[in-house]
Design an enzyme around this catalytic site. Sequence first.
Site, short mmCIF file in Angstrom:
data_model
loop_
_atom_site.label_atom_id
_atom_site.label_comp_id
_atom_site.label_asym_id
_atom_site.label_seq_id
_atom_site.Cartn_x
_atom_site.Cartn_y
_atom_site.Cartn_z
CD GLU A 275 -3.29 0.36 2.09
OE1 GLU A 275 -2.87 0.06 3.24
OE2 GLU A 275 -4.48 0.56 1.86
CG HIS A 296 8.34 -28.79 3.31
ND1 HIS A 296 9.08 -29.92 3.09
CD2 HIS A 296 8.89 -28.17 4.39
CE1 HIS A 296 10.03 -29.99 4.02
NE2 HIS A 296 9.93 -28.94 4.81
CE LYS A 410 -11.18 2.97 1.91
NZ LYS A 410 -10.47 3.94 2.72
#
Length: 435
Positions: A275, A296, A410
Site C-alpha cells: 500500500e 515444502h 470504496k
Amino acid sequence: MIRLDFSNILTEEIGHNGLSLIEIENEAKKSISLLSKKPYKELDFINLPFQDTSQIKELAKKARDYEYFIVLGIGGSALGPRVLLEALSPFNNLRKKNRVFIYDNVDPATFKYIIEIIDLKKTLINVISKSGSTAETLASFLLFWRMIRDRKLDVRQHFIFTTDSEKGNLKMIADEYEIPSLEIPKNVVGRYSVLTPVGLLLSEVIGIKSEELLEGAKEISERAYRENLNENPMAYLASCLYLMDKLKNRKVLVFLPYSDRLKTMSEWFCQLWAESLGKEGKGTTPYPSLGTTDQHSQLQLWMEGPEDKVILFVSIDNHGFQEEIPQEFHDIEGLRYLGGHTLEELINTEQLATEMALRMNKKPNMKIIIPKIDSFIIGQLFQFLQITTAMAGLLYGVNPFNQPGVELGKRLTYGAMGKRGFETEGEEVKNYLKR
Ligand code: PA5
C-alpha cells in the site's frame, strides 16, 4: 539489536544477479538524505516511541476486567494488533480472561462464531478506525452497538474507540455518548499506526508492556537519520530492495520469517510494502511466506522459477525453548540423525540451508537477524520495517503514506450500498451488473 545481512545480494557472492557495494551505499546515502528533508508530515510515526502512554494504561486496566476483548478494524487498524497478539501471546484464547477476537473482514460466518462464543456482558469492544468512515468497521460496530443496547447494557462500559483526534463519525459518536476514546495522532496513517493506541491498548490488555515495545522502537528511530551507514541498516535494506527492482528487474519480494509467531508479521509487512509503494506503476509485489512451511510448497519456484524474486529471511537466534528431539530408532538412519538435536537447531538449520541453496543458485537473498522474539524486539522490528518502507518510497519518488488506488473501490461500494453523495457510482454499479 536487529542485524541485517545482505552479503547474498552482492556481485561477489551471486555474480551478475548481484549488486556492488558502492551502488548499494550510494542509494542508501540518498535515502537518508531524502528522509532528513522530512518531506511528509506523516513521518511523525518515527517519533511515536516518545509518546506518553498513561491514558492507554489506564483504559487497559479497566479492559483487563473483561473476559472478552474484541477489536473491530481492518487493514492497518487490525493487522498490527493481530501481529502483537500472535507474536507475543500465542494461543491467547486458551486463557480464562482477556480472550481476544479481531474481527476485520465482515465475514458473516466469522461474526456468528464470535457471538456464539462471547458473553456480551463480559465483553469490551475496541472499535479502531483512523478515518471513522471505513464501511467494514462501521458495519461491525453497528451490529455490536445494537446488541449492547438491546440487552440494556451501558455503551460507555462496553466500547472504547480508537480514532482520529479531531474528526470522523466515531469521534462524533464518542463525544455524544461519552464513549472512552484513545487518539490516533493526526499525522500517523493506518499501516504505520501499530505503535499508537491501535496496537498499544491491546498489548496492555494481554499483558505486554507498551513501554517495552516503544523502547525497542526508540533504538531504531534514533538511527533513522544517521549518516553512518553501519548504524542505519534500514537505509541499506531500502537501497538493496529498490536497486534489485530498478537494476535487476526483481519485482517480487518474499518475506520469509522462520517462526510461527511471525506469520502475521508477514501479512502486516506485505500490506505496509504494497500500500505504501504500489503507485504510479512503481513498487514491487510483496509475498507473505513462512519458514520452514513454505520450503515444502514454494521453494521450488524460488529456486528454479522466473528470475524475478528477492527473498528476505527473518531468522531468530534464540527461540526461547530448547526442546530436545528424542534419540530413538538407532538402526533407522532416517530418524537416528535427528535425535539429540533441538527443534531450534532444526528450524535454524533449515533456514541456513535454504539461504545457502539460494545463494548457490545465484538467487538474491537477504536476512534480518533478531536475537529473540519479545516485546522489545517486536517494537524494533515494526519500526525497522516501517522506516525501511518509507525510505524505499522516497527512493521510488512516491508518497509512501497515501493510498489513492483504494478510493475508487470504496466509492463504488458506497454507491451500491446507497450512501448519499455517491449516486453516480451507484448507477455505475447497476449498469455494470446489467451488461
Ligand atoms: O494503511 C491504511 O491507511 C489503511 O490500510 C487503513 O488502515 C484501512 O483502510 C482502515 O482505515 P481506517 O483505520 O480509517 O478505518
